[in-house]
Scaffold this motif. Structure first.
Motif, short mmCIF file in Angstrom:
data_model
loop_
_atom_site.label_atom_id
_atom_site.label_comp_id
_atom_site.label_asym_id
_atom_site.label_seq_id
_atom_site.Cartn_x
_atom_site.Cartn_y
_atom_site.Cartn_z
N LYS A 35 -1.33 5.13 -2.74
CA LYS A 35 -0.54 5.96 -1.82
C LYS A 35 0.65 5.12 -1.36
CE LYS A 35 -2.40 8.84 1.05
NZ LYS A 35 -3.13 9.47 2.18
N GLU A 53 -2.36 1.24 1.83
CA GLU A 53 -1.12 1.82 1.30
C GLU A 53 -0.04 0.78 1.06
OE1 GLU A 53 -3.18 4.83 3.95
OE2 GLU A 53 -2.21 2.93 4.44
N TYR A 196 -8.39 7.67 -2.67
CA TYR A 196 -8.10 7.80 -1.24
C TYR A 196 -8.99 8.82 -0.54
CZ TYR A 196 -4.25 4.62 -1.66
OH TYR A 196 -3.51 3.49 -1.87
#
Length: 313
Positions: A35, A53, A196
């Motif tokens: 991400k 992230e 995720y």
């Protein structure tokens, strides 16, 4: 609202992925699974990581050349997938190693895995620099984990800090982990839900699984940097007493166990039910994986362990 053309950044990322698919194809699937967030924060590094992230700082990104953008994306991706910020914090909490020292070690590892642009070599911490300061060979440094390098640097902390400026990205990432820094963001790349969608230890295990797959792929195509191999090995190293588990499994599996057979007479109902035969300790067959995902060094290690086990029984 972040004042930057996100579509342009997505196009740049696509070009970066294409370039990486040539020299580091094993890394591309990992980067695409991450991400990626975008923020605009003058007091933060050009790119940094949270615990999960990758974060691009638009304040600096817009002024960088594409080859530098490729370098820092690749650089921070390795930091993230190798869990460097988390490991640096753990090393500080467990061993008291200052985060700036471990941050230097993390950069040494990562910069041994990436191609540093010529115009950037005097701005980053290279393995050659640290090898020279520690009076070690570059190959020795490349075979060491981040923790091993950090502990060596810690012994000469004052000297190292007088010669090397610690990187800001790891320090900033740790400040996010501890909650002392925050930032507003927009999502640039959603990341893989299979990764995720998991939390806590499940996320870590899924990431390790993907790292292992990347390592196997890199070995198959003959493009695995030794430092990457060492770091992944460190992350995947077993914290489980496999000898104890094997011992218990054998004890449970063979103590008092039996199998039914008509070749043995059933004492109570000789003509109606088969008899039973108690298991004895079986012979053990050792199968070695010699496929392309196993290197000669790993095969030699397996053989040594096998010989050690056989010599004890």
């Amino acid at each position: 609202m972040i004042d930057i053309d996100k579509k342009l950044i997505v196009e740049e990322l696509s070009k970066i992925y294409t370039a990486l698919s040539i020299d580091k194809p094993y890394l591309v699937s990992l980067i695409k699974a991450l991400k990626i967030l975008i923020t605009e924060k003058p007091d933060a590094p050009a790119i940094f990581t949270t615990d999960k992230e990758l974060v691009i700082n638009a304040h600096f990104w817009r002024n960088l050349e594409l080859n530098i953008k490729k370098f820092i994306i690749e650089h921070e991706c390795f930091h993230l997938i190798l869990r460097h910020a988390v490991r640096v914090k753990e090393l500080h909490d467990r061993r008291g190693v200052p985060t700036n020292i471990s941050g230097i070690a993390a950069d040494v590892v990562v910069n041994s895995l990436v191609k540093i642009p010529e115009e950037f070599k005097d701005k980053v911490i290279t393995p050659e620099l640290i090898a020279n300061l520690l009076k070690m060979s570059i190959n020795e440094i490349r075979r060491m984990s981040m923790e091993e390098i950090a502990l060596l640097l810690y012994r000469r902390e004052d000297e190292i800090l007088s010669r090397v400026t610690p990187p800001s990205d790891i320090e900033y990432s740790i400040s996010i982990l501890t909650g002392s820094s925050t930032f507003n963001y927009e999502v640039l790349q959603e990341g893989d839900y299979e990764l995720y969608g998991k939390k806590g230890q499940d996320f870590e295990e899924e990431l390790r699984r993907r790292l292992l797959n990347a390592l196997i792929y890199a070995k198959l195509i003959g493009k695995v940097p030794e430092g990457f191999n060492r770091e992944v090995d460190w992350m995947l190293k077993s914290k489980v007493d496999w000898r104890g588990i094997l011992r218990e499994a054998l004890r449970e599996g063979f103590t008092g166990s039996f199998w039914r057979t008509w070749l043995k007479v059933n004492r109570k109902m000789p003509d109606q039910l088969p008899g039973h035969k108690v298991y004895t300790t079986p012979k053990i067959l050792v199968l070695l994986d010699t496929s392309g995902s196993i290197t000669e060094k790993e095969l030699d290690t397996v053989k040594v362990v096998e010989e050690q086990l056989l010599s004890q029984h």
